[in-house]
Design an enzyme around this catalytic site. Structure first.
Site, PDB file in Angstrom:
ATOM      1  N   CYS A  67      20.461  17.445 -46.479  1.00 53.38           N
ATOM      2  CA  CYS A  67      19.850  17.486 -45.141  1.00 53.38           C
ATOM      3  C   CYS A  67      19.640  16.081 -44.592  1.00 53.38           C
ATOM      4  O   CYS A  67      19.020  15.231 -45.240  1.00 53.38           O
ATOM      5  CB  CYS A  67      18.517  18.212 -45.183  1.00 53.38           C
ATOM      6  SG  CYS A  67      17.586  18.025 -43.653  1.00 53.38           S
ATOM      7  N   VAL A  68      20.124  15.852 -43.394  1.00 51.41           N
ATOM      8  CA  VAL A  68      20.075  14.498 -42.816  1.00 51.41           C
ATOM      9  C   VAL A  68      18.651  14.007 -42.579  1.00 51.41           C
ATOM     10  O   VAL A  68      18.308  12.872 -42.941  1.00 51.41           O
ATOM     11  CB  VAL A  68      20.930  14.411 -41.522  1.00 51.41           C
ATOM     12  CG1 VAL A  68      20.452  15.368 -40.445  1.00 51.41           C
ATOM     13  CG2 VAL A  68      20.930  12.984 -40.974  1.00 51.41           C
TER      14      VAL A  68
END
Lengths: 119, 130, 99
Positions: free
Chosen positions: A78-79
């Site tokens: 997840c960024v």
């Protein structure tokens, strides 16, 4: 059957990533598919190539990279969670990529089951 | 379609339940869990948000986080309606066990008995717990 | 529904919440530190035994063995390996991890 896997904790501190790995490997051995594993919360820490566990310990990150290479698993980090924790593209281990939470939601929509491993 | 809408191309709508069981601030799960909820809504899925156990503390009115210097995200719960997330449920047993009532909560919720909680959970396609 | 519990019942209330909200006929799989609950003489043993009337209780064998608990499993608890874990997820239409 297609299984999506969500991992919410980092390696070594929690058993979550180990349990998830054994689940994924076994599911594949039994003929199921694990198209994607999503790493969230501290789970993003599974993705760094900077990890150097002692020789007599398992290498959690390398194990994921190898399984991904052998079976075409998409390892998505997840960024937002990654940037918070200093995980960037240039330190990702092979097979991992950084992307958005939409990739997690897609697993829920598209796959038969979503199994979460965390604390 | 608004700018927020995303589409995985399948047209499939599933029942997603987000089960919030942890108190805010002590760990990051409540905050980062909320981020997933907002994204899921953008995929036009059937989203239910459930607060049980210490998760009910996420909805307390009057939070003031200035003194601990972290983000107060409790207002986001009030914005959920704008994302078409209208199914907010709180577990009655958990509320009572903490000396709380609906009046103590920052948003309107539906309070569920154990049996109603069981049935709601059982009918979901995807349950994600934070 | 398959409920997956991974926390020790003597450390957190996770198992209690799961048993309270699992519908009759559903399955509960104990993994990681939750497996202690399925052992003879543990503080949670009575809860597990009571729950067996309505729920099917499973425990992950490799986690029991790793904790020296393989020989202490309560009667009626089904011990499964990772293959059994995968089968349980596949057999039930949905699953929930009680984190």
């Amino acid at each position: 059957m297609q299984f999506g896997i969500l991992i919410n904790e980092g390696p070594y501190n929690h058993q979550a990533s180990d349990s998830a790995y054994l689940f994924a490997r076994t599911a594949i051995e039994k003929g199921h598919k694990v198209p994607r594993v999503f790493f969230y919360h501290d789970g993003v820490n599974n993705s760094t190539n900077k990890s150097e566990p002692p020789q007599d310990d398992r290498n959690v990150t390398q194990r994921w990279s190898k399984l991904a290479e052998e079976h075409g698993i998409d390892l998505v980090v997840c960024v937002a969670a990654a940037l918070r924790r200093g995980i960037k593209d240039d330190i990702l281990a092979p097979g991992f990529r950084i992307s958005g939470l939409g990739q997690l939601v897609e697993m829920g929509i598209q796959y038969d089951r979503l199994v979460t491993f965390g604390d | 379609m608004s700018d927020m809408d995303m589409d995985d191309g399948s047209g499939v709508v599933k029942k997603f339940m987000f089960l919030n069981r942890k108190a805010p601030h002590g760990t990051v799960y409540a905050l980062e869990g909320l981020e997933v909820v907002l994204i899921t809504a953008a995929f036009d899925q059937d989203v239910s948000l459930v607060f049980t156990d210490d998760g009910v503390y996420q909805l307390m009115k009057g939070m003031d986080t200035k003194g601990i210097e972290v983000k107060d995200f409790s207002k986001t719960y009030r914005a959920l309606e704008g994302y078409d997330i209208e199914k907010l449920y709180v577990d009655s047993t958990s509320l009572k066990a903490r000396g709380l009532t609906e009046e103590d909560l920052i948003v309107d919720v539906t309070v569920l008995s154990d049996d109603e909680m069981k049935n709601l959970m059982a009918e979901q396609d995807v349950v994600i717990s934070f | 529904m398959l409920h997956i519990v991974n926390k020790s019942a003597t450390e957190r209330s996770t198992l209690d919440s799961c048993l309270r909200l699992a519908t009759k006929g559903s399955a509960v799989l104990l993994i990681e530190d939750a497996v202690y609950a399925a052992t003879k003489g543990s503080a949670a043993a009575a809860k597990i035994q009571a729950a067996q009337a309505d729920l099917k209780i499973y425990a992950l064998g490799p986690d029991l063995a790793a904790r020296g608990m393989a020989g202490r499993v309560l009667d009626g608890v089904n011990v499964v390996d990772y293959g059994g874990f995968v089968d349980l997820v596949a057999e039930h239409s949905n699953c929930q991890s009680w984190l």
